[in-house]
Motif scaffolding. Structure first.
Motif, PDB file in Angstrom:
ATOM      1  N   TYR A  33      50.454  27.974  23.934  1.00 45.29           N
ATOM      2  CA  TYR A  33      49.921  28.005  25.297  1.00 45.29           C
ATOM      3  C   TYR A  33      48.487  27.501  25.307  1.00 45.29           C
ATOM      4  O   TYR A  33      47.732  27.722  24.360  1.00 45.29           O
ATOM      5  CB  TYR A  33      49.883  29.445  25.832  1.00 45.29           C
ATOM      6  N   TYR A  35      45.128  28.001  27.877  1.00 49.74           N
ATOM      7  CA  TYR A  35      44.540  28.675  29.029  1.00 49.74           C
ATOM      8  C   TYR A  35      43.135  28.123  29.267  1.00 49.74           C
ATOM      9  O   TYR A  35      42.427  27.754  28.328  1.00 49.74           O
ATOM     10  CB  TYR A  35      44.392  30.178  28.778  1.00 49.74           C
ATOM     11  N   LEU A  45      46.635  30.096  32.916  1.00 46.20           N
ATOM     12  CA  LEU A  45      47.551  29.266  32.129  1.00 46.20           C
ATOM     13  C   LEU A  45      47.575  27.843  32.680  1.00 46.20           C
ATOM     14  O   LEU A  45      47.777  27.634  33.881  1.00 46.20           O
ATOM     15  CB  LEU A  45      48.949  29.869  32.157  1.00 46.20           C
ATOM     16  N   HIS A  48      52.344  25.214  28.652  1.00 44.14           N
ATOM     17  CA  HIS A  48      52.773  25.709  27.359  1.00 44.14           C
ATOM     18  C   HIS A  48      53.924  24.868  26.828  1.00 44.14           C
ATOM     19  O   HIS A  48      54.604  24.159  27.604  1.00 44.14           O
ATOM     20  CB  HIS A  48      53.145  27.196  27.415  1.00 44.14           C
ATOM     21  N   TYR A  50      57.422  25.209  24.652  1.00 42.11           N
ATOM     22  CA  TYR A  50      58.443  26.004  23.976  1.00 42.11           C
ATOM     23  C   TYR A  50      59.139  25.041  23.034  1.00 42.11           C
ATOM     24  O   TYR A  50      59.919  24.201  23.460  1.00 42.11           O
ATOM     25  CB  TYR A  50      59.412  26.629  24.973  1.00 42.11           C
ATOM     26  N   ASN A  55      55.928  22.579  29.409  1.00 45.88           N
ATOM     27  CA  ASN A  55      56.033  23.278  30.690  1.00 45.88           C
ATOM     28  C   ASN A  55      54.668  23.293  31.353  1.00 45.88           C
ATOM     29  O   ASN A  55      53.763  24.000  30.911  1.00 45.88           O
ATOM     30  CB  ASN A  55      56.507  24.722  30.463  1.00 45.88           C
ATOM     31  N   GLU A  57      52.061  24.040  34.456  1.00 43.16           N
ATOM     32  CA  GLU A  57      51.913  24.902  35.626  1.00 43.16           C
ATOM     33  C   GLU A  57      51.702  24.008  36.855  1.00 43.16           C
ATOM     34  O   GLU A  57      51.070  22.948  36.774  1.00 43.16           O
ATOM     35  CB  GLU A  57      50.725  25.845  35.466  1.00 43.16           C
ATOM     36  N   LEU A  90      41.369  28.548  25.794  1.00 39.78           N
ATOM     37  CA  LEU A  90      42.034  29.435  24.849  1.00 39.78           C
ATOM     38  C   LEU A  90      43.413  28.899  24.508  1.00 39.78           C
ATOM     39  O   LEU A  90      44.168  28.509  25.391  1.00 39.78           O
ATOM     40  CB  LEU A  90      42.191  30.831  25.442  1.00 39.78           C
ATOM     41  N   GLY A  96      58.237  33.632  21.184  1.00 42.25           N
ATOM     42  CA  GLY A  96      59.273  33.552  22.213  1.00 42.25           C
ATOM     43  C   GLY A  96      59.557  34.928  22.779  1.00 42.25           C
ATOM     44  O   GLY A  96      60.575  35.149  23.416  1.00 42.25           O
ATOM     45  N   GLN A 100      51.445  37.636  22.951  1.00 37.46           N
ATOM     46  CA  GLN A 100      50.798  36.381  22.584  1.00 37.46           C
ATOM     47  C   GLN A 100      49.630  36.642  21.639  1.00 37.46           C
ATOM     48  O   GLN A 100      48.978  37.685  21.698  1.00 37.46           O
ATOM     49  CB  GLN A 100      50.306  35.644  23.840  1.00 37.46           C
ATOM     50  N   PHE A 102      46.080  35.019  20.236  1.00 32.29           N
ATOM     51  CA  PHE A 102      45.068  34.097  20.729  1.00 32.29           C
ATOM     52  C   PHE A 102      44.159  33.562  19.625  1.00 32.29           C
ATOM     53  O   PHE A 102      43.846  34.257  18.656  1.00 32.29           O
ATOM     54  CB  PHE A 102      44.198  34.780  21.793  1.00 32.29           C
TER      55      PHE A 102
ATOM     56  N   TYR B  36      45.086  43.752  26.884  1.00 34.77           N
ATOM     57  CA  TYR B  36      44.430  42.979  25.846  1.00 34.77           C
ATOM     58  C   TYR B  36      42.952  43.355  25.838  1.00 34.77           C
ATOM     59  O   TYR B  36      42.380  43.683  26.877  1.00 34.77           O
ATOM     60  CB  TYR B  36      44.568  41.472  26.101  1.00 34.77           C
ATOM     61  N   SER B  96      63.668  32.385  26.762  1.00 33.23           N
ATOM     62  CA  SER B  96      62.581  33.050  26.049  1.00 33.23           C
ATOM     63  C   SER B  96      61.228  32.510  26.489  1.00 33.23           C
ATOM     64  O   SER B  96      60.261  32.544  25.738  1.00 33.23           O
ATOM     65  CB  SER B  96      62.747  32.862  24.539  1.00 33.23           C
TER      66      SER B  96
END
Lengths: 111, 112
Positions: A33, A35, A45, A48, A50, A55, A57, A90, A96, A100, A102, B36, B96
């Motif tokens: 990802y 950010y 975000l 990202h 996968y 993907n 945003e 970030l 999956g 997450q 970082f 977090y 996922s």
């Protein structure tokens, strides 16, 4: 230690000059990802991967692009940085599942 | 769309006092919530997640679906708890594919 590494930690670029931020991971996670975090704001975000599937945003500007040449590396390219793109960037990874991991972030300054 | 709200930007307590960091969320699905933490000059790291129901460093958080809240609590704050705390919601965007939505964070300062 398995970890998420971001280089450089601090990056200075000029208005309109393309810049690339780097992220690498030794966790062998399939999701990575990116950010953007501006001062006093939540991490936002941008996009990202996968595995190799990208993907984006919906509200990520076209100025921001990403590449993931292999499992370990992911790059954030800013084609024409503006003053408003100055922020902490970030990188994070996951297996999956929702948790997450970082990296330390790269602080980008645009002059 | 999901949203996470942390109403307090700053929270200051004395060592040994109880502390509660508030988090409210909105999400139409079944949420998975996280806290977090980011200590000074360190990376953002997971403190706890609601499904594990663990106590980490003395912190607990209970998901209250009726109030759509996930407040973080510790009965006796320590100076080393001083940090920025982010509440985050994970939404499954298919398979996922999980994405985190963060609150704006609360900066906790524990005074000696």
């Amino acid at each position: 230690d398995a970890m998420v590494i971001q280089n450089p930690r601090y990056q200075v670029t000029q208005f309109g000059k393309p810049v690339t931020l780097s992220c690498s991971q030794t966790l062998n996670h399939n999701v990575m990802y990116w950010y953007q975090q501006k001062s006093s704001q939540a991490p936002k975000l941008l996009f990202h991967y996968y595995d190799k599937d990208f993907n984006n945003e919906a509200d990520t500007p076209d100025n921001f692009q990403s590449r993931r040449p292999n499992t370990s590396f992911c790059f954030l390219d800013i084609r024409s940085p503006g003053l408003g793109d100055a922020a902490m960037y970030l990188c994070a990874t996951s297996r999956g599942d929702p948790e997450q991991f970082f990296g330390p972030g790269t602080r980008l300054t645009v002059l | 769309a999901q949203r996470v709200t942390q109403p307090e930007k700053l929270l200051s307590v004395f060592k040994g006092a109880p502390v509660e960091l508030k988090c409210n969320y909105s999400y139409s699905g079944s949420p998975e919530l996280f806290w977090y933490v980011q200590y000074s000059r360190q990376r953002l790291q997971l403190l706890l997640r609601h499904i594990s129901r663990e106590s980490i460093k003395g912190f607990t958080a209970d998901l209250n679906k009726g109030e759509t809240s996930f407040h973080l609590k510790k009965p006796f704050a320590q100076e080393e708890d001083s940090a920025m705390y982010y509440c985050a919601l994970s939404a499954n965007s298919g398979g996922s594919n999980y994405k985190l939505t963060f609150g704006k964070g609360t900066l906790l300062t524990v005074n000696p």
